[in-house]
Design a protein around this motif. Sequence first.
Motif, short mmCIF file in Angstrom:
data_model
loop_
_atom_site.label_atom_id
_atom_site.label_comp_id
_atom_site.label_asym_id
_atom_site.label_seq_id
_atom_site.Cartn_x
_atom_site.Cartn_y
_atom_site.Cartn_z
N VAL A 116 46.06 35.17 48.53
CA VAL A 116 46.09 36.60 48.89
C VAL A 116 47.34 37.26 48.31
O VAL A 116 47.28 38.35 47.72
N ARG A 117 48.47 36.59 48.44
CA ARG A 117 49.71 37.18 47.91
C ARG A 117 49.64 37.34 46.39
O ARG A 117 50.08 38.35 45.85
N ALA A 118 49.08 36.31 45.72
CA ALA A 118 49.00 36.37 44.25
C ALA A 118 48.11 37.53 43.81
O ALA A 118 48.45 38.28 42.88
N ILE A 119 46.97 37.70 44.49
CA ILE A 119 46.04 38.76 44.06
C ILE A 119 46.62 40.14 44.41
O ILE A 119 46.50 41.09 43.63
N ARG A 120 47.25 40.23 45.56
CA ARG A 120 47.87 41.51 45.92
C ARG A 120 48.92 41.91 44.89
O ARG A 120 48.98 43.07 44.46
N SER A 121 49.77 40.96 44.49
CA SER A 121 50.78 41.28 43.47
C SER A 121 50.13 41.78 42.19
O SER A 121 50.60 42.73 41.57
N TYR A 122 49.04 41.11 41.82
CA TYR A 122 48.35 41.49 40.58
C TYR A 122 47.84 42.93 40.66
O TYR A 122 48.11 43.75 39.78
N VAL A 123 47.10 43.25 41.74
CA VAL A 123 46.48 44.58 41.77
C VAL A 123 47.53 45.67 42.00
O VAL A 123 47.42 46.77 41.46
N ARG A 124 48.55 45.36 42.77
CA ARG A 124 49.58 46.37 43.08
C ARG A 124 50.56 46.53 41.93
O ARG A 124 50.81 47.64 41.46
N ASP A 125 51.10 45.40 41.45
CA ASP A 125 52.21 45.48 40.50
C ASP A 125 51.72 45.57 39.05
O ASP A 125 52.34 46.24 38.23
N GLU A 126 50.63 44.87 38.73
CA GLU A 126 50.19 44.88 37.33
C GLU A 126 49.11 45.94 37.08
O GLU A 126 49.07 46.52 36.01
N ARG A 127 48.26 46.16 38.08
CA ARG A 127 47.20 47.17 37.89
C ARG A 127 47.59 48.52 38.48
O ARG A 127 46.87 49.51 38.33
N GLY A 128 48.69 48.55 39.21
CA GLY A 128 49.22 49.83 39.71
C GLY A 128 48.37 50.52 40.77
O GLY A 128 48.41 51.74 40.89
N LEU A 129 47.60 49.74 41.53
CA LEU A 129 46.77 50.38 42.57
C LEU A 129 47.64 50.93 43.69
O LEU A 129 48.59 50.29 44.13
N GLU A 130 47.29 52.11 44.16
CA GLU A 130 48.00 52.69 45.31
C GLU A 130 47.62 51.93 46.57
O GLU A 130 46.52 51.36 46.65
N GLY A 176 45.06 27.42 45.99
CA GLY A 176 45.44 27.22 44.59
C GLY A 176 45.07 28.46 43.77
O GLY A 176 44.76 29.52 44.32
N PRO A 177 45.08 28.31 42.44
CA PRO A 177 44.92 29.50 41.60
C PRO A 177 43.48 29.94 41.33
O PRO A 177 43.27 30.93 40.63
N VAL A 178 42.48 29.22 41.87
CA VAL A 178 41.08 29.47 41.46
C VAL A 178 40.68 30.94 41.66
O VAL A 178 40.19 31.59 40.72
N LEU A 179 40.91 31.46 42.85
CA LEU A 179 40.46 32.82 43.16
C LEU A 179 41.28 33.86 42.37
O LEU A 179 40.72 34.79 41.78
N ALA A 180 42.60 33.67 42.37
CA ALA A 180 43.46 34.63 41.67
C ALA A 180 43.15 34.65 40.17
O ALA A 180 43.09 35.73 39.55
N ASP A 181 42.91 33.47 39.60
CA ASP A 181 42.58 33.43 38.16
C ASP A 181 41.28 34.17 37.89
O ASP A 181 41.15 34.87 36.87
N ALA A 182 40.32 34.01 38.79
CA ALA A 182 39.02 34.67 38.58
C ALA A 182 39.16 36.19 38.69
O ALA A 182 38.52 36.94 37.95
N VAL A 183 40.00 36.66 39.59
CA VAL A 183 40.21 38.11 39.70
C VAL A 183 40.89 38.63 38.42
O VAL A 183 40.49 39.64 37.86
N ARG A 184 41.88 37.89 37.96
CA ARG A 184 42.57 38.30 36.71
C ARG A 184 41.62 38.34 35.52
O ARG A 184 41.81 39.13 34.60
N ALA A 185 40.62 37.44 35.54
CA ALA A 185 39.71 37.36 34.39
C ALA A 185 38.64 38.46 34.41
O ALA A 185 37.93 38.64 33.41
N LEU A 186 38.54 39.21 35.50
CA LEU A 186 37.52 40.27 35.56
C LEU A 186 37.88 41.37 34.58
O LEU A 186 39.05 41.75 34.47
N PRO A 187 36.89 41.94 33.91
CA PRO A 187 37.17 43.17 33.17
C PRO A 187 37.56 44.21 34.21
O PRO A 187 36.84 44.40 35.20
#
Length: 281
Positions: A224-238, A196-207
């Motif tokens: 895993v897919r949700a967090i990967r999308s966040y760091v790659r697509d929204e945070r632009g990590l290489e 569910g969203p618990v882990l992904a929400d917590a990663v998004r909430a990090l400063p």
Amino acid sequence: MPDERPRVPGLRVLSVLRAEQVTPGMRRIILGGPELAGFGDGPNVKLLFPPRGDEDPRWPVQGPDGRPVWPPAERRPTMRTYTVRRYDAAAGELHVDFVLHGDAGVASRWARDARPGDPLGVLGPGGRVLGRADRYVVAGDHSALPAIGAIVEGLPADARGHVLVEVPGPEEVQDLAPPPGVELTWLFRDGAAAGGPVLADAVRALPWPDGDVFVWIAGESSSVRAIRSYVRDERGLERRRYLAIGYWKRGLTETTYHDEHDNDRDEDYYAAGREEAAARA
Ligand SMILES: Cc1cc2nc3c(=O)[nH]c(=O)nc-3n(C[C@H](O)[C@H](O)[C@H](O)COP(=O)(O)OP(=O)(O)OC[C@H]3O[C@@H](n4cnc5c(N)ncnc54)[C@H](O)[C@@H]3O)c2cc1C
């Protein structure tokens, strides 16, 4: 008749020395035996579980063209991927922690019932590891907790960052001691389904950390897919600044998850692995 051909290269047959109940839902199996000698470095192993009740297990052997030849279906061991929680060469011990997720899983059931002397095939170790960075974000679920435990113990004393671990409830909390600059947060599902969203929400909430960041993500496929999308697509990590692997997928055995989805590894996972290898060479 046992197959007299040599076993596939790198396959060790170890045996259970003892088992420890780490928490109600996590069982540590300590493996050893003469074949453990020379076990190398690396985060992951492939474990080969003989069929239940097979007193004289058969193992894959090397075929004439060098490819593995597996025993017939009724004698064929089941392969699963696990983490090296600890390898102690001096003591001759390999520690592997298993989530006890019920009767459905071959590996989970084996770990629950394991007794001293039980044999287990071990291939590896191998796999990609956390890259060095100014800031770390490490996020995983219960199945990733053995890896997170090993990661936390291996961080440099001056490391900075966040470690987020999602577990079913407070009874699954373990005694991890990250360096002082690393904040460890336990997230409880409290009855909600894994993935569910618990882990992904917590990663998004990090400063979002400044500077050179490395993000390590493992656990149920959806998070895993949700967090990967966040760091790659929204945070632009290489791609070389994050490492994301699905450790399991709800409703699928690992065999199916691996064969049909490659544990959610994508092109970038392999490209980053090649780049890391080239940088080491
Ligand atoms: C690189 C890597 C390292 C891993 N390290 C570890 C580790 O150290 N410890 C660990 O416990 N797991 C670890 N895993 C996850 C483990 O491989 C899977 O959970 C695997 O599916 C377990 O096999 P099984 O035979 O018990 O269940 P399977 O036969 O594969 O699955 C049976 C059913 O159980 C479900 N299931 C599988 N795993 C879980 C779970 N954790 N919680 C709830 N339901 C589940 C499946 O969706 C399926 O419906 C790792 C995976 C990878 C890829």
